[in-house]
Design an enzyme around this catalytic site. Sequence first.
Site, PDB file in Angstrom:
ATOM      1  CB  CYS A  98     -13.736  -2.509 -66.268  1.00 50.14           C
ATOM      2  SG  CYS A  98     -11.953  -2.720 -66.150  1.00 50.14           S
ATOM      3  CG  HIS A 117     -15.259  -2.108 -62.204  1.00 49.42           C
ATOM      4  ND1 HIS A 117     -14.764  -3.388 -62.285  1.00 49.42           N
ATOM      5  CD2 HIS A 117     -14.265  -1.283 -62.637  1.00 49.42           C
ATOM      6  CE1 HIS A 117     -13.526  -3.347 -62.760  1.00 49.42           C
ATOM      7  NE2 HIS A 117     -13.202  -2.098 -62.970  1.00 49.42           N
ATOM      8  CG  ASN A 157      -9.892  -3.646 -62.232  1.00 57.97           C
ATOM      9  OD1 ASN A 157     -10.753  -4.373 -62.703  1.00 57.97           O
ATOM     10  ND2 ASN A 157      -9.646  -2.432 -62.701  1.00 57.97           N
TER      11      ASN A 157
END
Length: 323
Positions: free
Chosen positions: A114, A250, A280
Site C-alpha cells: 500500500c 492512503h 482499499n
Amino acid sequence: MTRRAVVRGIGHYLPDRIVPNSEFEKTLDTSDEWIKTRSGIERRHFAAEGQTTSDLAIHAAKAALAMAQIAPNDIDAIVLATSTSDLTFPSTATMVQHAIGNTTGYAFDIQAVCAGFVYAMSTANALITSGQANTVMVIGAETFSKILDWTDRATCVLFGDGAGALILSAEDGDGSTADRGILSVDLNSDGRYRDMLYVDGGVSTQTTGVVRMEGRELFRHAVEKLAQTADTALHKVGLTADDVAWVVPHQANIRIIQATAKKLGVGMDRVVVTVQDHGNTSAASIPLALSVGVANGQIKRGDLVVTEAIGGGLAWGSVVLRW
C-alpha cells in the site's frame, strides 16, 4: 536554481464492475451497515475476468498522457507500483510501456504494497533531481480481487481494484517551499511487523496465496506511523500542518484517515476521501485519490499537498509536493 519534479498530468481508471456492500451479504455473515461503520467503504470496483493489472494501468497511463498533452516517447522512465503484477516477470511496467507506444524509455516495478506509490514517487523524484530522467510516469495499479479469501469477512470486503498514473517533469525552482513539485520525502520500513499484513503464498511456495491481516493491531500502527511520517516530511522543509492545503492519504479505512488527520491537526475539510467509492486499492489508492481530487476541483495548481501511506512490510512513508 533547484531542479524539481513537477506534476505535468494525472489520470486514473476503475474497472466497470461496481460491487456494493450488499453483494457480500449473500455469502458472508456481514451487512452494509457493518462494513460502512468499520471501514467507511460503501462500494468498490472489481476487475472483470481476464482483466489484468496492466490493463488497468494502461488506461490510467493514457489518461495521464492526454492531460499532460505529451507524446509517449517524451517519457524517459515508467515506475509502476504494484503487489499484483500480471506475471512473475517481466515487469508490469514494461507491458504498459509497450502498450502506450514508448520505445525510448525504461520501465520497472516497485513493490511496497500500500506504500508502493509513495515509494515510486520518491524513486521518480530521485531520477529527475539527479538528472537521470527529465520526465517520469509514476503508476499505482492493483487487482487485489485476485488475492482475497472470500470466506474471510475481515479482509475481502475491504479491497478493490483500480489504477492511477502521475507524470512528473523536471523544472527549475528557486529552492524555496514556494516551488512547484516534490519538496520532501520520508520513507520507512520495519520487517518485524510482517505478520500484520501479508499474502500467505508466493513464487517460492508455488502458490498464489491470499491476504492475511491483523486488523486491530495494524490500525494502531497505521495512525501512529502515518502521522509521524507526514510530520517528518513537512519538518524537513520547515513546514507545518497549517501550511497544507490537502492531505491525500492512503484510502484504507475512514477511521484511520480521521484519526491520522486529528493527530496531524488537519480538519477533514482538508482531506481528500475516496475510500467510500473505491475501498482499499493498495498502491493505486493515492493516485486514484489525487486524480479524483483534481477532477472534483479540490486540488489546484499551487496547493501544498501531503500524501502518506502504510502497507505490508510494514512499509510507510510520505511525500510533500506543491501541485
